[in-house]
Write an enzyme that holds these catalytic residues in place. Structure first.
Site, PDB file in Angstrom:
ATOM      1  N   LYS A  86      39.587  22.792 -47.467  1.00  0.00           N
ATOM      2  CA  LYS A  86      40.049  21.558 -46.802  1.00  0.00           C
ATOM      3  C   LYS A  86      40.196  20.433 -47.830  1.00  0.00           C
ATOM      4  CE  LYS A  86      35.239  20.486 -45.689  1.00  0.00           C
ATOM      5  NZ  LYS A  86      34.199  20.564 -44.658  1.00  0.00           N
ATOM      6  N   TYR A  92      37.763  -8.364 -65.311  1.00  0.00           N
ATOM      7  CA  TYR A  92      37.698  -9.213 -64.113  1.00  0.00           C
ATOM      8  C   TYR A  92      36.269  -9.676 -63.852  1.00  0.00           C
ATOM      9  CZ  TYR A  92      42.364  -7.525 -62.711  1.00  0.00           C
ATOM     10  OH  TYR A  92      43.694  -7.224 -62.634  1.00  0.00           O
TER      11      TYR A  92
HETATM   12  C1  LIG Z   1      33.228  21.436 -45.165  1.00  0.00           C
HETATM   13  C2  LIG Z   1      32.568  22.430 -44.311  1.00  0.00           C
HETATM   14  C3  LIG Z   1      31.915  23.544 -44.862  1.00  0.00           C
HETATM   15  C4  LIG Z   1      31.712  23.725 -46.345  1.00  0.00           C
HETATM   16  O1  LIG Z   1      30.569  23.006 -46.765  1.00  0.00           O
HETATM   17  P1  LIG Z   1      30.060  23.112 -48.290  1.00  0.00           P
HETATM   18  O2  LIG Z   1      28.798  22.328 -48.285  1.00  0.00           O
HETATM   19  O3  LIG Z   1      31.123  22.468 -49.114  1.00  0.00           O
HETATM   20  O4  LIG Z   1      29.888  24.534 -48.590  1.00  0.00           O
HETATM   21  C5  LIG Z   1      31.426  24.509 -44.006  1.00  0.00           C
HETATM   22  N1  LIG Z   1      31.548  24.367 -42.675  1.00  0.00           N
HETATM   23  C6  LIG Z   1      32.149  23.293 -42.104  1.00  0.00           C
HETATM   24  C7  LIG Z   1      32.244  23.197 -40.631  1.00  0.00           C
HETATM   25  C8  LIG Z   1      32.662  22.292 -42.891  1.00  0.00           C
HETATM   26  O5  LIG Z   1      33.250  21.242 -42.315  1.00  0.00           O
END
Ligand SMILES: *Cc1c(COP(=O)(O)O)cnc(C)c1O
Length: 389
Positions: A41, A264
Site C-alpha cells: 500500500k 529562515y
Molecule cells: C499496513 C498493514 C499491514 C502491514 O503492517 P506492517 O507493520 O508494515 O507489517 C498489515 N495489515 C494491515 C491491515 C495493514 O493495514
C-alpha cells in the site's frame, strides 16, 4: 562552482531490490507454512509498489495487500497477476472494476457486499471475499457480536464466497503483548463459531516475527519487506536489510563568521568561523522540517549536523570540520556512506515519528532509482528520468 560537478542528479531515493528480495525470502522462510502476502500500500511504502511487488513475488511472497481498490487496479494495469487483497473499504461504485480486475475485497458492510455480488453476478465463479473482524483496534471491521449475522447475510449471496477472515492488531510492536493476545483469543473464538474458511490471518510484520501463534494461515508483512523493524521492541530474529538510501548533493559551500545566522527565522547562530554546505533536499522532498537543528547527514563518510531550518527545497549542514567538502559532493540523508550510517530508525526518532511515515512521505519529485543485481526495473520512475547507475 565547478561546472561539471552538478551535471548529474541532485536527489534520488535508491531502492535496493536485492534487499527487498532477501527480506522477503527471510520472512517467507520464517513464517512457513503460513503464506506470506507483501503489503505494498501507499506505493510500496513510498519505494514503488510495482517494483516491490515484482521482487517480493519472485522471492517467496504468495500475494499482495493494498489499502485501496485503486492501488490494486494500478498493479493489475502494470501486469501483476498475483492475488491482491484489499485491506480497506471498497466503495460500491468501484465494485465492477474490482471484480473485473480479480481483486479480493474485504467486505464489512452489506451495501458493498450487494454491489460486489451484483458485479460478480455475470462471472462464472463466485468472487472470493475476506471479512475483517474488529477485535479491539476499533477502526475498520465488523464486531464479533455482529459476525454470525453478517456472515449469514453473505452466505445468501451465491456470487460471493468468504475465502478469508482476518483481524488487525493494535499493539503487536509494543513490549507488552497482553492486548495482542487478547485480540487473538477473541478472533479465534469468533472464527470457531463461524462456518470454516480456508484462510485466517492476523499478523503484521511485528506479530510475524515475534508471535508465532499469530501466523495462522497467512501473514501480511509490510515494513519488514522493505527492511525495517516495526519498532525497537520487536525481536531481531530475522535478518532485515534496509532498502532505502536517500541521496542528494552539496550545491554550494560557503563561509560564515561568528555571529552570522543561517536560514529562515535565523534559528542557528555560528559561534565560530566556519563553513556551511547547502544540500538539495528539503521538506518538499519529504525530509522532515522537524529535523531543523536536529538531524545529521553524511558527507565524505562523516556525520555533519543539520544547522538552521530545513526549507522546502534545501537544507544546510555544518561542514567546518571537513575542509575538503566541495560542491557536487554526494550527501546521504538516510542510509550508509562509507563506514557511517544514518538509519531510518534514528531519523524517525529524532523527527518524533516512525520509519513508516518517513518512507511514505518521500514526495513524487524524488526519483526512485532501483539498484541491485537483478535487472533494473524502470517502472515507477517519473517520466523522463533515466537511471544513472
Ligand atoms: C499496513 C498493514 C499491514 C502491514 O503492517 P506492517 O507493520 O508494515 O507489517 C498489515 N495489515 C494491515 C491491515 C495493514 O493495514
Amino acid at each position: 562552482m565547478d561546472p561539471g560537478s552538478l551535471s548529474r542528479w541532485l536527489i534520488r531515493a535508491e531502492v535496493d531490490l536485492d534487499a527487498i528480495a532477501a527480506n522477503t525470502r527471510n520472512l517467507a522462510r520464517l513464517v512457513r507454512p503460513a503464506r506470506l502476502f507483501a503489503v505494498v500500500k501507499a506505493d510500496g511504502y513510498g519505494l514503488g509498489a510495482v517494483a516491490a511487488s515484482r521482487v517480493a513475488l519472485a522471492n517467496g511472497a504468495d500475494g499482495l495487500c493494498v489499502a485501496r481498490p485503486e492501488e490494486g487496479l494500478a498493479l493489475r494495469a502494470a501486469g501483476i497477476d498475483a492475488p491482491i487483497l484489499i485491506l480497506g473499504p471498497t466503495v460500491p461504485a468501484l465494485a465492477d472494476q474490482v471484480v473485473r480486475a480479480r481483486l479480493t475485497p474485504t467486505v464489512c458492510d452489506l451495501q458493498t457486499a450487494e454491489a460486489l455480488a451484483r458485479a460478480a453476478g455475470a462471472g462464472a465463479r463466485p468472487l472470493p471475499v475476506h471479512v475483517k473482524i474488529d477485535t479491539g483496534l476499533h477502526r475498520y471491521g465488523i464486531l464479533p457480536s455482529e459476525a454470525p449475522a453478517f456472515l449469514g447475510h453473505l452466505s445468501r449471496h451465491l456470487q460471493l464466497r468468504v475465502e478469508g477472515l482476518w483481524t488487525h492488531l493494535a499493539t503487536a510492536d509494543e513490549a507488552d503483548k497482553t492486548f495482542a493476545y487478547a485480540q487473538l483469543a477473541r478472533f479465534n473464538e469468533v472464527v470457531a463459531a463461524l462456518p470454516p474458511v480456508p484462510v485466517r490471518h492476523a499478523a503484521n510484520t511485528a506479530a510475524a516475527i515475534d508471535l508465532p501463534e499469530f501466523r495462522l494461515d497467512l501473514v501480511r508483512a509490510g515494513i519488514g519487506i522493505y527492511g525495517y523493524y516495526p519498532s525497537r521492541h520487536v525481536g531481531r530474529a530475522v535478518a532485515l536489510r534496509p532498502a532505502l538510501t536517500l541521496k542528494s548533493r552539496v550545491i554550494r559551500v560557503h563561509d560564515v563568521g561568528p555571529g552570522e545566522t543561517i536560514g529562515y527565522g535565523r534559528s542557528w547562530v555560528a559561534r565560530r568561523a566556519g563553513r556551511i554546505a547547502l544540500v538539495a533536499c528539503g521538506y518538499g522532498d519529504g525530509y522532515p522540517r522537524h529535523l531543523s537543528n536536529r538531524g545529521a547527514v553524511l558527507v565524505r563518510g562523516r556525520r555533519c549536523p543539520v544547522v538552521g531550518r530545513v526549507s522546502m527545497d534545501l537544507l544546510t549542514v555544518d561542514v567546518t570540520d571537513l575542509p575538503e567538502v566541495q560542491t557536487g559532493d554526494e550527501v546521504v540523508l538516510v542510509g550508509r556512506q562509507g563506514d557511517e550510517e544514518i538509519s531510518l530508525d534514528e531519523l524517525a526518532e529524532l523527527a518524533e515519528t516512525i520509519p513508516y511515515e518517513l518512507l511514505t512521505r518521500l514526495t513524487p519529485r524524488v526519483p526512485r532509482i532501483y539498484v541491485g543485481s537483478r535487472p533494473v526495473l524502470t517502472t515507477g520512475l517519473p517520466e523522463g528520468v533515466k537511471e544513472d547507475l
